[in-house]
Design an enzyme around this catalytic site. Structure first.
Site, PDB file in Angstrom:
ATOM      1  N   ASP A   1       0.915  -1.097  -0.128  1.00 39.35           N
ATOM      2  CA  ASP A   1      -0.106   0.012   0.053  1.00 39.35           C
ATOM      3  C   ASP A   1       0.808   1.345   0.008  1.00 39.35           C
ATOM      4  OD1 ASP A   1      -2.373  -1.177   0.013  1.00 39.35           O
ATOM      5  OD2 ASP A   1      -2.966  -0.750   2.067  1.00 39.35           O
TER       6      ASP A   1
ATOM      7  N   LYS B   1      -3.952   2.855  -2.445  1.00 39.28           N
ATOM      8  CA  LYS B   1      -5.351   3.502  -2.947  1.00 39.28           C
ATOM      9  C   LYS B   1      -5.129   5.038  -1.896  1.00 39.28           C
ATOM     10  CE  LYS B   1      -9.070   1.351  -2.070  1.00 39.28           C
ATOM     11  NZ  LYS B   1      -9.892   1.198  -3.278  1.00 39.28           N
TER      12      LYS B   1
ATOM     13  N   MET C   1      -7.120   9.424   9.125  1.00 36.28           N
ATOM     14  CA  MET C   1      -7.776  10.136   8.038  1.00 36.28           C
ATOM     15  C   MET C   1      -8.719  11.277   8.359  1.00 36.28           C
ATOM     16  SD  MET C   1      -8.478   6.586   5.962  1.00 36.28           S
ATOM     17  CE  MET C   1      -9.115   5.458   7.545  1.00 36.28           C
TER      18      MET C   1
END
Ligand code: SAH
Length: 277
Positions: A46, A68, A183
């Site tokens: 990732d 992503k 996030m």
């Protein structure tokens, strides 16, 4: 580095290992993760996996980027899962390497379920998650006996990229003395507004911690109310932590002390009377 002579599970061809790489610093890898890096034929990694960790992989291993990241074209989750299945069926030892812990806001569960559906055997290797490992490097314990008996981990955006609205924000605001958001940078203004709207004090200590455990680590000590106006100063990945534990950083910023910061032995002012009488 020789791995210690403990028994590590064999990485069997045709298996997928879902492995947490920790928050960044390669020294925070587990022995099982290190073993997997050495043994894997393919590493599917990732965006948040530190390049220094990828450099530890077996040089013959194929490395496939499956990051992503908002804004950049990225593989769709079902495509990543299908790729893992395909690689395992081809008889490879497949290392699926994720930042932090694969089961903490990491979609590890989704990928594992796809493997189960396809009949692919797998193992999960937990990693140090950003909330605990990253904040430890920022000198902020997620629990401290004088401050909190609970801590809550929250994601700052849902599958659509919005602030989660299936959460009871008032309950969240009142629920735990320490909240750690993953996030969170993009929606910091909305997060702070919802917490304050739910009864949280705008003056409560808060911190934004970016690229924790790496050489680029940055920590902004602020308050819940003022944090959104500081968000533009930093770039992701970022954690947002709200709670009195942030004040402990004045004493516990061991990482900053390496570069000369002077630490305060009583950052919460709990023992100021200790010597008085
Ligand atoms: N599975 C990961 C989390 C993936 S979600 C884990 O357990 O840590 C990605 C979010 O993790 C980022 O947006 C950020 O909030 C957080 N994160 C991961 N690594 C970080 C780091 N080194 N510093 C600060 N935040 C980090």
């Amino acid at each position: 580095m020789e791995l210690p002579a403990i028994s590590l599970p064999e990485f069997v061809p045709g298996w997928v290992w879902l492995v947490g790489a920790g928050p960044g610093d390669p020294a925070l890898l587990t022995l099982a993760a290190m073993h997997a890096l050495r043994a894997a034929d393919v590493v599917v990694y990732d965006a948040l996996v530190d390049p220094r960790i990828l450099a530890l992989a077996n040089p013959d291993a194929e490395q496939i980027y499956a990051g992503k990241r908002g804004g950049r074209p990225s593989p769709k989750q079902p495509d990543i899962s299908a790729r893992l299945v395909q690689l395992a069926r081809a008889g490879h030892r497949v290392l699926r390497l994720k930042g932090g812990d694969p089961f903490v806001f990491g979609r590890g569960g989704e990928e594992a379920l796809a493997l189960v559906a396809a009949g692919i055997p797998f193992r999960v290797v937990p990693g140090i998650t950003a909330a605990t490992g990253g904040l430890a490097y920022a000198g902020i314990p997620v629990t401290h006996r004088d401050v909190n008996t609970a801590v809550t981990f929250v994601t700052g955006h849902n599958v659509k990229g919005d602030v989660p609205d299936d959460l009871d924000w008032t309950a969240l605001a009142r629920g735990a003395p320490v909240l750690v958001f993953y996030m969170a940078l993009k929606h910091l203004d909305e997060i702070a507004a919802r917490l304050i709207g739910g009864g949280r004090d705008a003056n409560e200590p808060a911190a934004i911690v970016t690229s924790a455990t790496t050489g680029e680590q940055q920590v902004i000590e602020t308050t819940l109310g003022a944090a959104p106006s500081r968000a533009h100063e930093v770039t992701p990945p970022a954690l947002f932590v709200v709670g009195e534990v942030v004040r402990l950083r004045a004493g516990l910023d061991w990482f900053g002390a390496l570069s000369g910061r002077v630490l305060d032995a009583d950052p919460l002012d709990l023992h100021t009377d200790r010597d008085a009488g």
